[in-house]
Design an enzyme around this catalytic site. Structure first.
Site, mmCIF file in Angstrom:
data_model
loop_
_atom_site.group_PDB
_atom_site.id
_atom_site.type_symbol
_atom_site.label_atom_id
_atom_site.label_comp_id
_atom_site.label_asym_id
_atom_site.label_seq_id
_atom_site.Cartn_x
_atom_site.Cartn_y
_atom_site.Cartn_z
ATOM 1 N N HIS A 200 0.812 -1.224 0.000
ATOM 2 C CA HIS A 200 0.000 0.000 0.000
ATOM 3 C C HIS A 200 0.838 1.264 0.000
ATOM 4 O O HIS A 200 0.465 2.266 -0.600
ATOM 5 C CB HIS A 200 -0.927 0.004 1.204
ATOM 6 C CG HIS A 200 -2.004 -0.995 1.079
ATOM 7 N ND1 HIS A 200 -2.811 -1.053 -0.026
ATOM 8 C CD2 HIS A 200 -2.392 -1.989 1.891
ATOM 9 C CE1 HIS A 200 -3.662 -2.032 0.123
ATOM 10 N NE2 HIS A 200 -3.425 -2.626 1.279
ATOM 11 N N ARG A 307 -6.954 -9.598 -18.328
ATOM 12 C CA ARG A 307 -6.777 -10.762 -17.435
ATOM 13 C C ARG A 307 -8.014 -10.870 -16.542
ATOM 14 O O ARG A 307 -8.062 -10.301 -15.459
ATOM 15 C CB ARG A 307 -5.538 -10.570 -16.568
ATOM 16 C CG ARG A 307 -4.218 -10.651 -17.293
ATOM 17 C CD ARG A 307 -3.072 -10.501 -16.282
ATOM 18 N NE ARG A 307 -1.809 -10.962 -16.774
ATOM 19 C CZ ARG A 307 -0.832 -10.151 -17.195
ATOM 20 N NH1 ARG A 307 -1.000 -8.852 -17.202
ATOM 21 N NH2 ARG A 307 0.315 -10.658 -17.615
ATOM 22 N N ARG A 343 -9.347 -12.496 -22.223
ATOM 23 C CA ARG A 343 -8.806 -13.829 -21.998
ATOM 24 C C ARG A 343 -9.686 -14.541 -20.970
ATOM 25 O O ARG A 343 -10.022 -13.962 -19.933
ATOM 26 C CB ARG A 343 -7.378 -13.720 -21.463
ATOM 27 C CG ARG A 343 -6.804 -15.089 -21.155
ATOM 28 C CD ARG A 343 -5.371 -15.001 -20.737
ATOM 29 N NE ARG A 343 -5.226 -14.569 -19.356
ATOM 30 C CZ ARG A 343 -4.046 -14.418 -18.767
ATOM 31 N NH1 ARG A 343 -2.932 -14.620 -19.448
ATOM 32 N NH2 ARG A 343 -3.968 -14.042 -17.515
ATOM 33 N N GLU A 444 1.711 -20.201 -24.698
ATOM 34 C CA GLU A 444 2.533 -20.011 -23.497
ATOM 35 C C GLU A 444 2.988 -21.332 -22.888
ATOM 36 O O GLU A 444 3.608 -21.361 -21.840
ATOM 37 C CB GLU A 444 1.795 -19.153 -22.456
ATOM 38 C CG GLU A 444 0.390 -19.599 -22.134
ATOM 39 C CD GLU A 444 -0.320 -18.659 -21.158
ATOM 40 O OE1 GLU A 444 0.326 -17.792 -20.549
ATOM 41 O OE2 GLU A 444 -1.542 -18.815 -20.992
ATOM 42 N N ASN A 467 5.726 -14.651 -20.471
ATOM 43 C CA ASN A 467 6.014 -14.887 -19.043
ATOM 44 C C ASN A 467 5.995 -16.382 -18.747
ATOM 45 O O ASN A 467 6.897 -16.921 -18.120
ATOM 46 C CB ASN A 467 4.969 -14.203 -18.150
ATOM 47 C CG ASN A 467 4.853 -12.726 -18.419
ATOM 48 O OD1 ASN A 467 5.761 -12.147 -18.994
ATOM 49 N ND2 ASN A 467 3.746 -12.120 -18.026
ATOM 50 N N ASP A 468 4.931 -17.031 -19.189
ATOM 51 C CA ASP A 468 4.828 -18.464 -18.939
ATOM 52 C C ASP A 468 5.668 -19.270 -19.917
ATOM 53 O O ASP A 468 6.273 -20.266 -19.539
ATOM 54 C CB ASP A 468 3.361 -18.908 -19.025
ATOM 55 C CG ASP A 468 2.638 -18.650 -17.722
ATOM 56 O OD1 ASP A 468 3.220 -18.960 -16.667
ATOM 57 O OD2 ASP A 468 1.514 -18.132 -17.753
ATOM 58 N N ARG A 478 8.743 -18.684 -12.544
ATOM 59 C CA ARG A 478 8.811 -17.252 -12.808
ATOM 60 C C ARG A 478 8.734 -16.386 -11.558
ATOM 61 O O ARG A 478 9.001 -15.190 -11.615
ATOM 62 C CB ARG A 478 7.730 -16.830 -13.820
ATOM 63 C CG ARG A 478 6.325 -16.999 -13.320
ATOM 64 C CD ARG A 478 5.308 -16.836 -14.444
ATOM 65 N NE ARG A 478 4.543 -15.601 -14.350
ATOM 66 C CZ ARG A 478 3.450 -15.356 -15.056
ATOM 67 N NH1 ARG A 478 3.011 -16.247 -15.949
ATOM 68 N NH2 ARG A 478 2.804 -14.233 -14.913
ATOM 69 N N CYS A 515 2.046 -10.612 -25.473
ATOM 70 C CA CYS A 515 1.439 -9.883 -24.348
ATOM 71 C C CYS A 515 2.148 -10.149 -23.023
ATOM 72 O O CYS A 515 1.709 -9.686 -21.979
ATOM 73 C CB CYS A 515 -0.045 -10.214 -24.234
ATOM 74 S SG CYS A 515 -0.357 -11.943 -23.837
#
Ligand code: PEP
Ligand code: MG
Length: 589
Positions: A200, A307, A343, A444, A467-468, A478, A515
């Site tokens: 935060h 997402r 997605r 991915e 990423n994956d 990751r 992406c």
């Protein structure tokens, strides 16, 4: 060893860069410590009084939080004020309250002791969850619990309201209520021993547009109030007692960065066209329906990745078809005529759904487990609710759909069969949807990448989730810090795979977007474009830097870069080549 002008030694500490900018000033030290809780037995005839005392403390805490919320709303805006919704929810948690009362009835100990015991258990449970966002929420419970204890004990709560001169706030931790107490005109920067990029303190620092560095471990033990301190929110560096040379160097860097950021924002208003006249599509990754404002601010060409799992995670439950329909429709209408790639659900892996152990049982290898399309195909009712919601929303804007974690052709066919059923159901109910809705596949998983030539025949587009893909291809988790150095986007295996996927798509005349995080990184973007990616999709604030680079390069040079990179044999050499390519084109001065 360099010293400052008072002769004190310069100390450099590396933390995590959390909010951009450079600041220099005297330290305002803030140490938050837990309330000391006295333990004693309550006389049996005082039981109802003790419970009433507890209920009163909860009530007072709620009023205090509501007051902070309205102040934050006024000073920082409604988005920041919503941080405190989570605090109010903690106070409304019946389990926390009834467990405290049960603990009191069983032990006869004062309610402070009972409440402290129960809340500590909750804090521990949350802090062990394997999801950064949820782990951070243990901070919410701790913050609220401290407030309740202070109210029970009649202590006045600590705050950062003593910050009345321009200072760098150096704290062991900053809770949301602490952060709310900071006068934004007096905080030059925020530095915390603990925390991560989603804490935060960071959210508030970004909204106040002040530099922040978190995770500097025990800096608060080395700093004295009034010490001079320099904060580099770009690189995550904090320098205590900086020497004159260091100050001079940072003065130069600050000038360069300011000039650079200005140029980036100016360039962002112009189209993403390379020096040899090729237009590049830069799109946004979003996680919530209300991020369309950000998409517009950074002039993204629609959304390349929505997402949707965050709709589920933020609601804490599986949202209904109707609730999802409204969210997707809102995004599509806000961005039309630009398109929005929705997605389907990617829960599981690093995004489990807390409190839903019946749907997501514990697994030894969550990233290799019950995740994304695997979960959806196994839970057709949940999957169909989402597909119908997306189909219905497709009647209101340019929506495209894509499936995550597809491993091969059969899985894609199974997902498409469920989609076909949903279309039939809507047709039977005479509910409108776009019958030509484009359906894409995320690439991915290595098995999907290796069979991209087959998959390309069965879908309308590809979106590569680097990423994956990198994690699975290189067998490197990751989110595991210890092996982060092995996570190499420029590994020759990654390049070969990207090339095969892109070429396979183009042979079938379908488009390829990237992406994953690679797409928003100015070091890798030219390589991806050179390999033939048609679109790049990234978190919106990264668009200006990538667009600036696109406008400073020729696509033909990026293609030559990709060709050269493909001929190299080591990740380090390829990285150096990409780095040089970007640096030569984007000068920071
Ligand atoms: C990816 O894997 O690259 C991707 C974009 O999806 P996520 O980060 O949501 O797994
Ligand atoms: Mg992914």
């Amino acid at each position: 060893m360099p010293t400052d002008k008072r002769g004190k030694s310069e100390i450099l500490v590396q933390g995590i860069a959390a909010s951009h900018g450079i600041a220099y000033g005297q330290a305002f030290l803030y140490i938050q410590s837990d309330v000391e809780v006295p333990a004693y037995q309550v006389e049996p005839d005082k039981n109802s009084e003790e419970i009433a005392r507890f209920e009163q403390a909860i009530l007072v805490t709620r009023q205090q939080i509501q007051k902070i919320m309205s102040e934050v709303d006024k000073n920082l805006g409604s988005e920041e004020a919503r941080i405190f919704d989570a605090h109010l929810l903690v106070l409304e948690d019946q389990a926390l309250i009834s467990e405290t009362i049960r603990e009191f009835e069983a032990s006869g100990k004062n309610v402070e002791t009972c409440f402290n015991k129960v809340s500590q258990r909750y804090i521990k449970a949350f802090s062990e969850i394997d999801d950064e966002y949820l782990r951070e929420r243990s901070g919410d419970i701790r913050d609220v619990a401290q407030r309740v204890l202070q109210n029970l004990l009649g202590h006045s709560s600590q705050s950062l309201s003593q910050l009345v001169e321009k200072r760098v706030v150096v704290a062991n931790d900053i809770s949301p209520s602490d952060a709310a107490g900071i006068d934004s005109s007096q905080a030059l920067a925020i530095v915390t021993d603990s925390g991560s990029k989603t804490s935060h303190a960071v959210i508030v620092a970004r909204s106040m547009k002040v530099p922040a560095v978190v995770g500097v471990r025990d800096l608060t033990r080395q700093v004295q109030p009034g010490d001079w301190i320099l904060v580099d929110g770009y690189e995550g560096v904090v320098i205590l007692n900086p020497s004159q040379q260091t100050l001079f160097r940072y003065g130069q860097i600050q000038l360069q960065k300011k000039g650079f950021e200005q140029r980036l924002m100016e360039a962002n208003r112009r189209p993403a066209v390379t020096l040899d006249g090729v237009t590049v599509t830069l799109r946004a990754n979003i996680e919530k329906a209300d991020e369309t404002a950000l998409v517009k601010e950074y002039l993204a060409e629609g959304v390349g990745l929505f997402r949707t799992e965050f709709l589920y995670l933020n609601a804490g439950e599986i949202p209904s078809e109707q609730a999802q329909y409204l969210a997707y429709k809102e995004v599509a209408e806000a961005l039309a005529p630009a398109s929005v790639v929705i997605r389907t659900l990617d829960l599981g892996g690093d995004k489990p759904m807390a409190g839903h152990a019946h749907l997501f049982p514990r697994e030894d290898n969550p990233f290799l487990g019950y995740r994304a399309i695997r979960f959806c195909l196994d839970n057709p009712a949940i999957f169909k609710d989402q597909l119908r919601a997306i189909l219905r929303a497709s009647a209101h804007g340019e929506i495209q759909l894509m499936y995550p974690m597809i491993s091969g052709r059969e899985e894609l066919a199974r997902a498409n069969a469920v989609l076909a059923e949903c279309k039939e159901e809507l047709k039977a109910r005479k509910i409108a949807f776009n019958p030509k809705l484009q359906v894409g596949t995320m690439i991915e998983i290595p098995s999907a990448a290796v069979t991209a030539d087959l998959l390309a025949k069965d879908c309308d587009f590809f979106s590569i989730g680097t990423n994956d893909l990198i994690q699975y291809l290189l067998a490197v988790d990751r989110v595991n810090d210890r092996i982060a150095h092995l996570y190499e986007p420029t590994h020759p295996a990654v390049l070969r795979m990207l090339k095969f996927v892109i070429d396979s798509a183009h042979r079938q005349k379908i488009k390829v977007s990237v992406c994953g995080e690679m797409a928003g990184d100015a070091i890798y973007a030219p390589l991806l474009l050179g390999l033939g990616a048609d679109e790049l999709s990234m978190t919106p604030p990264l668009i200006p830097a990538v667009k600036y680079l696109v406008r400073s390069m020729k696509l033909s040079d990026a293609q030559a870069l990709a060709e050269k990179a493909l001929a190299l044999t080591s990740a380090k050499e390829i990285l150096a080549l990409c780095d040089e390519f970007s640096r030569m084109r984007v000068k920071l001065t």
